[in-house]
Scaffold this active site. Structure first.
Site, PDB file in Angstrom:
ATOM      1  N   ASP A   1      -2.191  14.865  -0.907  1.00 10.82           N
ATOM      2  CA  ASP A   1      -2.135  14.856  -2.374  1.00 10.82           C
ATOM      3  C   ASP A   1      -2.638  16.215  -2.851  1.00 10.82           C
ATOM      4  OD1 ASP A   1      -4.904  14.304  -1.958  1.00 10.82           O
ATOM      5  OD2 ASP A   1      -4.717  12.239  -2.652  1.00 10.82           O
TER       6      ASP A   1
ATOM      7  N   GLU B   1     -12.388  10.820  10.359  1.00 12.30           N
ATOM      8  CA  GLU B   1     -13.457  11.667   9.802  1.00 12.30           C
ATOM      9  C   GLU B   1     -14.703  11.715  10.681  1.00 12.30           C
ATOM     10  OE1 GLU B   1     -13.956  10.346   5.752  1.00 12.30           O
ATOM     11  OE2 GLU B   1     -11.921  10.927   5.214  1.00 12.30           O
TER      12      GLU B   1
ATOM     13  N   GLU C   1      -2.476  12.355   4.631  1.00 13.77           N
ATOM     14  CA  GLU C   1      -2.953  11.843   3.340  1.00 13.77           C
ATOM     15  C   GLU C   1      -2.742  12.889   2.253  1.00 13.77           C
ATOM     16  OE1 GLU C   1      -6.918  10.186   3.634  1.00 13.77           O
ATOM     17  OE2 GLU C   1      -6.542   9.387   5.634  1.00 13.77           O
TER      18      GLU C   1
ATOM     19  N   HIS D   1      -5.907  16.395   1.718  1.00  8.63           N
ATOM     20  CA  HIS D   1      -6.313  16.221   0.318  1.00  8.63           C
ATOM     21  C   HIS D   1      -6.651  17.632  -0.160  1.00  8.63           C
ATOM     22  CE1 HIS D   1      -6.406  11.891   0.594  1.00  8.63           C
ATOM     23  NE2 HIS D   1      -7.133  11.978   1.691  1.00  8.63           N
TER      24      HIS D   1
ATOM     25  N   ASN E   1      -8.022  11.565  13.076  1.00  6.40           N
ATOM     26  CA  ASN E   1      -7.631  11.957  11.719  1.00  6.40           C
ATOM     27  C   ASN E   1      -8.845  12.539  10.983  1.00  6.40           C
ATOM     28  OD1 ASN E   1      -5.544  11.714   9.599  1.00  6.40           O
ATOM     29  ND2 ASN E   1      -6.903  10.211   8.636  1.00  6.40           N
TER      30      ASN E   1
HETATM   31  C1  XIL Z   1      -9.403   5.660   0.066  1.00  3.75           C
HETATM   32  C2  XIL Z   1      -8.578   4.640  -0.689  1.00  3.75           C
HETATM   33  O1  XIL Z   1      -7.387   5.230  -1.145  1.00  3.75           O
HETATM   34  C3  XIL Z   1      -9.380   4.130  -1.860  1.00  3.75           C
HETATM   35  O2  XIL Z   1      -8.677   3.094  -2.525  1.00  3.75           O
HETATM   36  C4  XIL Z   1     -10.731   3.606  -1.375  1.00  3.75           C
HETATM   37  O3  XIL Z   1     -11.522   3.254  -2.496  1.00  3.75           O
HETATM   38  C5  XIL Z   1     -11.453   4.663  -0.567  1.00  3.75           C
HETATM   39  O4  XIL Z   1     -10.606   5.107   0.484  1.00  3.75           O
HETATM   40  N1  XIL Z   1      -9.692   9.474   3.406  1.00  3.75           N
HETATM   41  C6  XIL Z   1      -9.204   8.379   4.067  1.00  3.75           C
HETATM   42  C7  XIL Z   1      -8.706   7.214   3.303  1.00  3.75           C
HETATM   43  O5  XIL Z   1      -9.069   8.403   5.306  1.00  3.75           O
HETATM   44  O6  XIL Z   1      -8.902   6.004   3.973  1.00  3.75           O
HETATM   45  C8  XIL Z   1      -9.325   7.138   1.927  1.00  3.75           C
HETATM   46  O7  XIL Z   1      -8.692   6.106   1.203  1.00  3.75           O
HETATM   47  C9  XIL Z   1      -9.176   8.483   1.223  1.00  3.75           C
HETATM   48  C10 XIL Z   1      -9.907   9.558   2.004  1.00  3.75           C
END
Ligand code: XIL
Length: 352
Positions: free
Chosen positions: A266, A158, A264, A235, A199
């Site tokens: 979802d 990020e 990631e 996401h 990422n």
């Molecule tokens: C999230 C975890 O899933 C949570 O348990 C934690 O509280 C916060 O981080 N982007 C990312 C991940 O790169 O590392 C994050 O994971 C979700 C968003």
């Protein structure tokens, strides 16, 4: 009159066609064989150690379905270096042992981020040279510890803001923009065999952010900075980004010629935090969105398909409800570990 009838027929035909496109996906499909067995590229999840340790059904499904694991939290700096110079690898090693024992690849996440930093790192005071030594020590201690045993690392997570500028992290503030390049070089020196990823999120939704990130990647490629893949977090939600935006993003990403990780995934069904019931309609829309993502990924050249990782196994362990404080149902299995239509849709598309 004839004209009217023509219209009716046209409408009817359109209706049939529409409904055949939107064919219902069942939520009842067999879990065996698992998704990984059907897939030519790795399919994985972010692992939550509390579930892996204490929930046998979670462990069973994880083991049956998936071929690659990303530690959801335990490889982040706050976990691995909680106090300056004191590294804590017990839990990470336990996950690695589990992965080795069960033939799963491990994707390291993440070396540098602006969140989940230990307090001492946030408070660190020093010259730019001392900041660089601190960054180098974290990266090389961590990457070195796992040398030869991980498939890849998310080196920087990020790094960009939505408008395409570099995020003002502590790393950027103290080391300038070159902290990203430094991180990749130090990681590569510590484990030359690990694939190194950049990422980020919202890359489909935000073309400006995407352009900035991909320009940086191209610059690294031109100058021989060791970067080996890009992570598109994904996401996403039912409507945003649109299918077309996801398709464009994957096309752009493919042009870089580097492996692409949907890192990631979802699919939120409640991004606006309403009071909702997760009914069949939402489940079907989610399955269709998932189907679009997977079929777009299947069009990526095989050599660039690094894998797809869901950010969690089931709606029970998803990070979204607790992190954002809202009801949501973003993953393949429901809160009782039963298959959802999105799961069955994945199966059907992986095994046509
Ligand atoms: C999230 C975890 O899933 C949570 O348990 C934690 O509280 C916060 O981080 N982007 C990312 C991940 O790169 O590392 C994050 O994971 C979700 C968003």
């Amino acid at each position: 009159m004839l004209k009217m009838r023509g219209f009716h027929i046209l409408f009817f035909a359109l209706f049939i066609c529409f409904s055949c496109h939107q064919e219902e996906v069942s939520s009842n499909c067999t879990t065996s064989p698992g998704l990984q067995e059907l897939s030519s590229f790795p399919i994985g999840i972010a692992v939550d150690m509390d579930f892996l340790d204490f929930d046998p059904e979670y462990e069973r499904l994880l083991n049956q379905q998936f071929g690659q694991l990303t530690p959801g939290n335990i490889f982040k700096p706050s976990n691995l270096q909680p106090a300056e110079g004191q590294f804590y690898f017990d839990e990470a090693d336990r996950l690695l042992a589990y992965a080795d024992l069960n033939g799963k690849a491990l994707h390291g996440h993440t070396l540098l981020w602006h969140q989940q930093l230990p307090q001492w790192m946030e408070d660190f005071e020093g010259s730019p040279a001392e900041w660089e030594a601190m960054l180098k020590n974290h990266i090389q201690s961590v990457v070195g510890h796992f040398k030869g045993r991980l498939r890849a690392w998310d080196v920087v997570n990020e790094a960009f803001d939505e408008d395409g500028s570099l995020r003002e992290t502590i790393w950027k503030q103290h080391l300038g923009a070159s902290y990203i390049e430094k991180a990749f070089r130090y990681a590569h020196a510590a484990d030359p065999d690990a694939l190194l990823f950049l990422n980020d999120y919202n890359l489909a939704l935000s073309p400006r952010k995407r352009r900035a990130m991909f320009d940086l990647v191209k610059d690294f490629q031109r100058r021989g900075v060791p970067i080996h893949g890009i992570g598109l977090q994904m996401h996403i939600s039912l409507s945003f980004p649109s299918d077309a935006e996801i398709g464009d993003c994957l096309k752009d990403a493919s042009q870089l010629g580097l492996p692409i990780h949907l890192s990631e995934l979802d699919i939120s069904v409640n991004p606006l935090a309403r009071n909702i019931t997760f009914d069949e309609n939402l489940a079907q829309r989610q399955a269709r969105k998932g189907a679009y993502v997977l079929s777009a990924y299947q069009k990526v050249p095989a050599a660039l398909q690094y894998g797809i990782t869901f950010w969690g196994l089931s709606d029970r362990d998803s990070w979204i409800p607790s992190y954002f404080g809202r009801d949501d149902y973003p993953l393949l299995f429901d809160r009782d570990y039963q298959t959802k239509p999105m799961y069955c849709q994945f199966k059907a598309l992986l095994n046509p």
